[in-house]
Write a protein that holds these residues in place. Structure first.
Motif, PDB file in Angstrom:
ATOM      1  N   UNK A 298      12.873  -1.104  -5.652  1.00 15.48           N
ATOM      2  CA  UNK A 298      12.517  -0.052  -4.896  1.00 15.48           C
ATOM      3  C   UNK A 298      13.214   0.081  -3.603  1.00 15.48           C
ATOM      4  N   UNK A 299      14.105  -0.819  -3.337  1.00 15.32           N
ATOM      5  CA  UNK A 299      14.903  -0.796  -2.166  1.00 15.32           C
ATOM      6  C   UNK A 299      16.319  -0.024  -2.486  1.00 15.32           C
ATOM      7  N   UNK A 300      16.586   0.466  -3.676  1.00 16.26           N
ATOM      8  CA  UNK A 300      17.671   1.300  -4.020  1.00 16.26           C
ATOM      9  C   UNK A 300      17.500   2.132  -5.006  1.00 16.26           C
ATOM     10  N   UNK A 301      16.068   2.516  -5.294  1.00 14.24           N
ATOM     11  CA  UNK A 301      15.659   3.548  -6.312  1.00 14.24           C
ATOM     12  C   UNK A 301      15.648   4.886  -5.467  1.00 14.24           C
ATOM     13  N   UNK A 302      16.123   6.028  -6.125  1.00 19.14           N
ATOM     14  CA  UNK A 302      15.996   7.138  -5.656  1.00 19.14           C
ATOM     15  C   UNK A 302      14.597   7.741  -5.879  1.00 19.14           C
ATOM     16  N   UNK A 303      14.070   8.554  -5.100  1.00 14.82           N
ATOM     17  CA  UNK A 303      12.550   8.789  -5.303  1.00 14.82           C
ATOM     18  C   UNK A 303      12.090   9.222  -6.724  1.00 14.82           C
ATOM     19  N   UNK A 304      13.193   9.969  -7.301  1.00 12.88           N
ATOM     20  CA  UNK A 304      12.766  10.767  -8.534  1.00 12.88           C
ATOM     21  C   UNK A 304      12.802   9.310  -9.672  1.00 12.88           C
ATOM     22  N   UNK A 305      13.603   8.486  -9.201  1.00 11.36           N
ATOM     23  CA  UNK A 305      13.507   7.222 -10.280  1.00 11.36           C
ATOM     24  C   UNK A 305      12.206   6.636 -10.424  1.00 11.36           C
ATOM     25  N   UNK A 306      11.530   6.513  -9.277  1.00 10.69           N
ATOM     26  CA  UNK A 306      10.139   5.866  -9.230  1.00 10.69           C
ATOM     27  C   UNK A 306       9.021   6.668 -10.100  1.00 10.69           C
ATOM     28  N   UNK A 307       9.482   8.029 -10.558  1.00 12.99           N
ATOM     29  CA  UNK A 307       8.588   8.583 -11.485  1.00 12.99           C
ATOM     30  C   UNK A 307       8.556   7.929 -12.820  1.00 12.99           C
ATOM     31  N   UNK A 308       9.635   7.521 -13.154  1.00 10.89           N
ATOM     32  CA  UNK A 308       9.771   6.958 -14.413  1.00 10.89           C
ATOM     33  C   UNK A 308       9.452   5.509 -14.287  1.00 10.89           C
ATOM     34  N   UNK A 309       9.888   4.647 -13.361  1.00 10.71           N
ATOM     35  CA  UNK A 309       9.241   3.263 -13.254  1.00 10.71           C
ATOM     36  C   UNK A 309       7.758   3.323 -13.457  1.00 10.71           C
ATOM     37  N   UNK A 310       7.118   4.360 -12.653  1.00  7.61           N
ATOM     38  CA  UNK A 310       5.771   4.288 -12.669  1.00  7.61           C
ATOM     39  C   UNK A 310       5.183   4.643 -14.245  1.00  7.61           C
ATOM     40  N   UNK A 311       5.732   5.935 -14.736  1.00 11.80           N
ATOM     41  CA  UNK A 311       5.161   6.193 -16.037  1.00 11.80           C
ATOM     42  C   UNK A 311       5.342   5.008 -17.072  1.00 11.80           C
ATOM     43  N   UNK A 312       6.760   4.366 -16.964  1.00 10.95           N
ATOM     44  CA  UNK A 312       6.836   3.532 -17.789  1.00 10.95           C
ATOM     45  C   UNK A 312       5.742   2.359 -17.925  1.00 10.95           C
ATOM     46  N   UNK A 313       5.492   1.796 -16.534  1.00 12.00           N
ATOM     47  CA  UNK A 313       4.788   0.866 -16.236  1.00 12.00           C
ATOM     48  C   UNK A 313       3.206   1.105 -16.833  1.00 12.00           C
ATOM     49  N   UNK A 314       2.826   2.424 -16.462  1.00 11.26           N
ATOM     50  CA  UNK A 314       1.533   2.619 -16.746  1.00 11.26           C
ATOM     51  C   UNK A 314       1.306   2.572 -18.388  1.00 11.26           C
ATOM     52  N   UNK A 315       2.397   3.041 -19.085  1.00 10.11           N
ATOM     53  CA  UNK A 315       2.221   2.959 -20.523  1.00 10.11           C
ATOM     54  C   UNK A 315       2.324   1.448 -20.924  1.00 10.11           C
ATOM     55  N   UNK A 316       3.277   0.625 -20.456  1.00 10.93           N
ATOM     56  CA  UNK A 316       3.523  -0.719 -20.904  1.00 10.93           C
ATOM     57  C   UNK A 316       2.233  -1.548 -20.678  1.00 10.93           C
TER      58      UNK A 316
END
Lengths: 463, 463, 463
Positions: B311-329
């Motif tokens: 989270x310290x070096x993620x651009x905000x758009x990246x968090x979209x995919x971190x989140x979607x991935x986490x939700x599905x996993x």
């Protein structure tokens, strides 16, 4: 050292010091904003429990998920477009009076702490309404209004009132008159906005089944919330959060005295809340002979809402009147709403619109530089007291115009939204669902499943 | 002034300024760490209520005391030896790759704010497991695993990954490859560790009586938690705490831009949580037609867990995919666990191990400098894009190796612990106690003693 | 540059640097105080729920409104006169030993952050008592004692112990003896004061109906609180708050090392709480074979109370003994009170007076510079060890005198208050109200109105 060396050393020291001061100020400002924003974020939990305690057990899961989704929907909406409308730039000056349109998805923007702080404010604006539509609102309706408030209604208002280019912030300058919209922490752009939408929503949606029985006598007892402790928990968390809300609105620690203004804002907030609560409590006891917890809590919150606008420049004695006024206005409005048979289960309108409006007014009347000070000058015959009177009344007038603009804007945008939702049958749940509760049908999750209870060890129980 | 005086003055100013900068930086860093640690500490309350809401009323006191003791046992264990293993020095360089062994009982150590911050992290690692063993775990077992996680399992991992001498932190340097374990706030060393142990514990302990009935159809409804509001309260507190967890992991405010990274980390955390929750909610609604609160909350938390690593070096758009991935996993793992008839009442494995593992991966794939950026360079034909690709894939490989090491270490230490406890009959409570509930037998305290209820004033009640 | 220019530049830099340092230190100190005060304010919510969980459902609204009003009544009372007594100036030196008398209503005072911080302390002092009088106290009595504690009892004590002009703070200087009241965060002036008043109030008020049945056997089970989870919630919040309470008492971040003392205070607080809790838990299990949550929580709090006085200069090993001692003293006092058939439902006396007294003592015995250190010097034959012994025992003596003074003052002021209230029938509610519960009669608000419960969708329920 030689003069040359001295010069070099001095320049080095100047550079280093300037860099330290710049970096450290930036870091501490960010830390300040983030820590206050954290606590404001926690207000979502406060709203959730204030509302959960005030609904019947059969709609508890529903109100909790609404409040959970608030913070999640708003971060997406505000990040995507809300921020751009509120604080983005506009090349065109006239457009810029009304809205910004850059930095969508935060593209190119790096003052993250400011964004994060503004996000928690947006979340607050959106969450106010959920109390007014509790126990009967369709899930789709909720998602829709939440998105629209956080992406359009509130961001525009924030632009008008808090962006230096906004028309309300610019105000009118003419002779001794120099008005500017004066709303330190959002009595207007957040609470009056949320409160006005609450009334609209509660009115369009109609009262809950059984809320206003034919026989008017026992109306106030008709629908009770299922858990006073949850409501109180929510209230405590909101009080905690409000202190950060108003203190954090100082927004930086860079200027001389900023830190003391943070503290002053907090003191005024709790004082105002205290006087509102005590005033209400006494009036209510005088009328009904009971010490009500839930309504006193609401009165306290309305006092805190009223303190938002001027808590940074109110002297502490002023908060007495901000509080007393807010308590009485809350009292009056909550009864007025009931008189008109509008069902606002959480008194969201009375608390937020009443407190918010009085906050905007009192900031021009009681706070330093306000009408009270001008009158005092006039009476004591100070120099230029005539100009002061003129300027302070002009300021009050501008506050009224802005308050009106906030109300009109909120209603003009939201009325069609609710009307369309009603048209397509997505405003309110069907009667059968309302009677049996939203939790099972909509969410498949009872708040307190009977089968999960059972105390075991009957010997112990009967001992 | 003369040159001599000038020199003296300048030196004095240099000294004073240096001292101010040093002291003040120290003080503000401490303040920052302590205030973030405070809020992280409060996550213990969040875990307690998330879990209390998810168990039956007869085991509520049991789960609450477990969570209370977490923070108390861990401070003793971590103070006595945990810290020494994690951040103590080692004279031997090879030993130092794996573990420290000085500063037991904090002897001779005075950077108290760093210790306090690390303590609350250790408490988090230990507390994750209590959800997986809820409603059947022996008290002795609980104390034992809690002590071992906080004194051995987690401290070693912290040493490997976060102590500069640790083997994971050192990584591999060779040509363009320069890998280093990359886990900003503990997706791996805290959550993957806690999640892996959770699965192990839930598996060894076996499912609760009645959890997986012969007739598979209604399994998901079989055992319900007793209070959705408590679970939601815990969830809100955990969200609040996670923001401090990830923001606070910046660890200092001394460097240029630190403050903004704090804010960026918080924004990415809430964004990632939001996208995980919304993704889950939509998929679930599509499948079952219900808007689930409890599982959406879990999905949100798994998104936040996943955001820890980058989270310290993620651009905000990246968090979209971190989140979607986490939700599905989370969705996939929670179902997988159930398919294997492992009873993890709080989905501790799916949330923490799933989210944690995806966090480690996404930090090397989506965050700045990750594979996505390397591929973009490759496609746009930037200079050295081949090296970038090589380096970024090597980094991903190292993350995988570290993730594997975390899992293996956690299981290798904890398996014997649970096996021995099982052998001596201290793993799981006897059947009779499980059926009648742990609260009365083990604690002598019913969560809701019937005799304490009674509403009085029958006239009022019947009105 | 020429010498003249250099001088000018240097002076400019000196001025700028001094201004930056001054302003920034002020701002950061304010921020520190305000943020810690915020969390301490939240302790009101902790007390509210600790107490709400410990009363029967029929008195839940009553205890919640009491705790809500605490913070509101105290801000009014402390702002109006309490602060003036505690921290106002006195022209007369002798009067100044005992009380201040300026800055009523904060007139002319602008160090708002200090006031705000002191206010939350005053609120804590007042709130302790509400647990001891739960389930039977008249509302008027509650308002009266709350006002008097926050405007007179506590402010005088704060003046004596924490105002540099106060007689306890001045202490006695004679030869090697140089005593000063040593109470970092209020073990004495807050907790011992609140605890002593609690005992007095519980004694005068008499036990709740049914608390001490003729047949002594099952006394401990006679009256149970209605919700262990609420009590635990309150406990968690109080632990969270205590860390800020003790850490925040450093009061500034201006001096070298202040930040680390904040962290040290927090570590000692949690360590002391942990050892108190574990000690109690083991003794209790040894006696009764149960792992009690509620009493362990109380023991933990008493350990934290005891840590208040010396947590800033205690080495971490010392907190082991502060904690163990507090746990045992709590155990002893809580039983003693029951033996005397005094009904203190929350053990407010045992926790706060017991922990507080032991805190004052341990600060002179175990903390750095205390008797243990003097004895160590004596044994190892260090220079001046005789003087050290003399000075440290004198300090302990002074602490005892101050502790006695705190108790006497608290009782001397409050006894007449309670006696008069008893005389005029405003001390305790009539028997009928007590039996039927205060919620309906006094507040008109049931905590859990039966009609608000109902689960709907019978098909689902029965599935």
């Amino acid at each position: 050292m030689s003069a040359v060396n001295l010069t070099a050393e001095l320049v080095r020291l100047q550079t280093e010091t300037a860099k330290f001061q710049h970096d450290f100020t930036d870091n501490v400002n960010s830390f300040f904003l983030c820590s206050m924003a954290l606590i404001i974020f926690f207000m979502q939990c406060g709203f959730a429990f204030l509302e959960a305690g005030a609904v019947r057990s059969k709609n508890t899961t529903n109100i909790l998920i609404k409040n959970l989704l608030d913070s999640l929907i708003v971060i997406i909406g505000y990040w995507a477009v809300g921020w751009a409308f509120a604080y983005g730039e506009s090349a065109n000056e006239t457009v810029g009076l009304f809205v910004g349109h850059s930095q969508f998805f935060l593209a190119g923007y790096t003052d993250y702490s400011k964004f994060f702080f503004q996000y928690v404010f947006a979340a607050t604006a959106a969450t106010i309404v959920s109390g007014a539509v509790a126990e009967r609102c369709e899930f789709a309706c909720y998602v829709a209004y939440c998105l629209i408030i956080s992406t359009i209604v509130y961001p525009f208002l924030a632009h008008w009132g808090w962006n230096e280019h906004g028309w309300m912030a610019q105000g009118i300058t003419s002779g001794v008159i120099n008005t500017k919209y004066d709303d330190f922490a959002g009595s207007g752009v957040i609470h009056l906005c949320g409160g006005a939408i609450s009334l609209l929503a509660a009115w369009i949606m109609g009262p809950r089944i059984g809320r206003f029985p034919e026989d008017d006598e026992d109306e106030s007892d008709e629908i009770l919330g299922h858990s006073v402790p949850f409501a109180a928990l929510g209230g405590f968390i909101l009080m905690f959060g409000f202190l950060a809300f108003n203190g954090g609105s100082v927004g930086s620690l860079s200027n001389e005295g900023d830190g003391q203004i943070v503290a002053l804002a907090m003191i005024n907030t709790i004082l105002s809340g205290a006087f509102a609560a005590i005033t209400y409590l006494i009036v209510y006891f005088y009328q009904y002979g009971k010490w009500t917890l839930l309504l006193t809590l609401n009165a306290c919150l309305s006092g805190m809402v009223a303190s938002c606008a001027g808590c940074n420049k109110m002297e502490t004695w002023g908060s007495v009147w901000v509080g007393v006024g807010a308590g009485l206005i809350y009292l009056a409005l909550s009864r007025l709403v009931r008189k008109f048979k509008i069902d606002d289960p959480l008194d969201a309108f009375a608390v937020h619109a009443g407190g918010g409006f009085w906050g905007l007014m009192s900031a021009s009347i009681i706070a330093k530089g306000g009408i009270v000070y001008a009158l005092f000058d006039l009476i004591t015959g100070a120099d230029n007291s005539g100009d002061f009177i003129k300027a302070s009344f002009a300021q009050l007038g501008w506050q009224m115009i802005c308050a009106l603009a906030i109300i009109v804007w909120s209603l003009v945008i939201m009325y069609p939204v609710f009307a369309v939702l009603k048209k397509i049958g997505k405003l309110r749940v069907p009667e059968e669902i309302e009677i049996n509760g939203l939790d099972v049908f909509k969410h498949g999750e009872l708040a307190y499943p009977l089968r999960a209870y059972g105390h075991g060890w009957h010997e112990f129980e009967n001992a």
